[in-house]
Write an enzyme that holds these catalytic residues in place. Structure first.
Site, mmCIF file in Angstrom:
data_model
loop_
_atom_site.group_PDB
_atom_site.id
_atom_site.type_symbol
_atom_site.label_atom_id
_atom_site.label_comp_id
_atom_site.label_asym_id
_atom_site.label_seq_id
_atom_site.Cartn_x
_atom_site.Cartn_y
_atom_site.Cartn_z
ATOM 1 N N HIS A 31 34.563 56.588 -71.259
ATOM 2 C CA HIS A 31 35.864 56.810 -70.631
ATOM 3 C C HIS A 31 35.944 55.947 -69.381
ATOM 4 C CE1 HIS A 31 39.292 58.872 -68.835
ATOM 5 N NE2 HIS A 31 39.559 59.270 -70.062
ATOM 6 N N ASP A 33 38.230 63.219 -77.443
ATOM 7 C CA ASP A 33 38.487 62.952 -78.856
ATOM 8 C C ASP A 33 37.273 63.210 -79.750
ATOM 9 O OD1 ASP A 33 41.154 62.130 -78.533
ATOM 10 O OD2 ASP A 33 40.457 60.216 -77.743
#
Ligand code: CMC
Length: 428
Positions: free
Chosen positions: A306, A363
């Protein structure tokens, strides 16, 4: 005295103010930089640039913190509903009972879509991706619902915002039903936002859908976890497109298009496809990890890494817990969960992932939750988009109301040819 930063250039010094955020983050205010020095900044991917001041969402990527309007996402996931969280994001405060009731009533009143819109869904080529359809349909909403002319501007904005949140969910379910050749199921006023969605998706005349409260809770949590994430790619798209003063429908449509990418919201579909590939290939997890580490291979471990989180994504932690809770109730196991957990364990002890601070993101486990609810894989990113609606709307609203608002118009460092003359085609 207010803190400043000095920049030395060409034997001169310029002093720029420091802006302080409410959680102590510091930024250099470079608004006067080009005027004072002739220089601009260079920051591909805008990883070091604050594009706005915002009081909606706080993230701390080092400590794994996510809060909406100051409230930790863990508390919202545990105690709130998606509708209440949407109200919080849009209005800045948790609603009182009556405010929540009014908001829910508005959502119910806005839940039908114009019957003619069904024709669009019917005429999309059958293999169109649901994100492409959703993006176009949100933009199309503007033609069906031009500006209202109520006496109060606030009322008009409220109706438009609730209309988008409510109709997007109806359109997603309608699009799914039509793509399967099934009869469209209309929303029922007595059902809550999430129950209505599940019923519109899965009820059919010969097999009535039983609404399982555990799945309703799971959907609420899934959407709460996706409700906002400050200045990510799609939210920046909403703000950027919105800054040209287009309608909110066009700005949100741009956000949906941006979210579709596999490095962004599209990763939830890509994760399940990756897990299925591992499963189909006999569970050779290590070879996927090796490929992700190989700089000559473009493959990345989907659902890992991320831009902001350099530790475990707090949303992934909640999502993982929910996977276990949902699957415990079922008699059959989902092999994807075992593969995901083994993949996570191997990656988290691999020096490449440790050194690069790569942890599971939201996710990584969300697809398993969606599979358990019964959502088809190609609709995973649509589910993300429905959840992100309150975030996009509140960010759009904040930008629209910002007294410092300016159209987004970044600069560039030009590296192309210097001036040269046009050469006629017969002389080239
Ligand atoms: N697998 C393997 N290596 C990775 C991964 C990954 N998933 N993610 C980052 N890296 C490596 C990358 O190769 C680079 O290595 P090096 O410095 O040796 O060249 C380093 O880590 C930094 O990567 P980056 O691309 O500069 O990082 P970024 O901040 O620009 O990108 C990201 C963030 C999310 C796009 C990236 O981590 C990624 O592609 N992840 C996989 C896709 C994914 O799961 N996306 C969902 C993000 S969360 C949902 C959302 O909010 O959108």
């Amino acid at each position: 005295m207010a803190e400043t930063v000095k920049i030395h250039y060409e034997g001169k010094v310029v002093e720029l103010p420091v802006i302080l955020g409410s959680e102590g983050e510091k930024g250099i205010d470079i608004r006067e930089l080009r005027k004072l020095t002739g220089y601009i900044t260079f920051d591909p991917g805008l990883a070091n640039s604050g594009s706005c001041k915002s009081n909606i969402t706080f993230m701390d990527g080092e400590r794994g913190i996510l809060r909406y309007r100051g409230v930790p996402v863990e508390q919202l996931a545990e105690q709130s509903t998606f509708v209440e969280t949407a109200y919080l994001l849009i209005n800045g405060e948790l609603p009182k009972r009556e405010q929540l009731l009014n908001f829910s009533t508005l959502l119910t009143e806005q839940s039908l879509v114009h019957e003619d819109m069904q024709l669009f869904f019917q005429n999309y080529p059958p293999r169109s991706h649901p994100m492409q359809i959703l993006s176009s349909m949100v933009s199309t909403l503007r033609s069906f619902y031009p500006d209202l002319k109520t006496s109060k501007e606030d009322e008009e904005i409220n109706i438009t915002l609730t209309r988008i949140i409510s109709k997007v969910r109806t359109m997603a379910a309608m699009s799914y039903k039509i793509s399967r050749g099934h009869k469209v199921v209309y929303p029922k006023p007595e059902l809550c936002y999430c129950s209505n969605f599940l019923r519109m998706m899965f009820d059919n005349p010969v097999k009535p859908y039983f609404i399982d409260p555990d799945l309703v809770k799971a959907l609420n949590v899934f959407w709460i976890l996706h409700a906002d994430h400050e200045q990510n790619c799609s939210t920046s798209a909403v703000r950027m497109v919105g800054s040209g003063r287009v309608t909110i429908y066009a700005a949100i449509s741009a956000g949906i298009a941006a979210l579709w990418g596999p490095l962004h919201g599209g990763a939830n579909q890509a994760v399940i496809e990756m897990l299925e590939k591992i499963h189909a290939g006999g569970g050779k997890i290590k070879s996927f990890i090796d490929r992700a580490k190989d700089k000559n291979d473009p493959f990345r471990l989907m659902g890992f890494g991320h831009r902001v989180y350099k530790t475990y994504d707090p949303r992934a932690r909640i999502m993982k817990k929910m996977c276990h809770k949902l699957l415990e109730k079922r008699s059959e196991k989902d092999p994807m969960l075992d593969i995901a957990m083994e993949l996570e364990a191997l990656a988290l002890e691999d020096p490449y992932f440790v050194d690069h601070n790569l942890y599971p993101n939201v996710d990584f486990y969300s697809g398993i939750v969606l599979r358990t609810i019964g959502i088809p894989t190609n609709m995973f990113t649509v589910m993300f988009a429905i959840g992100r609606m309150p975030g996009w709307i509140s960010q759009w609203k904040e930008d629209a109301d910002d007294p410092n608002w300016r159209i987004y118009r970044p600069r560039q460092i030009y590296t192309g040819s210097r001036q040269r003359d046009y050469v006629p085609i017969n002389q080239r």
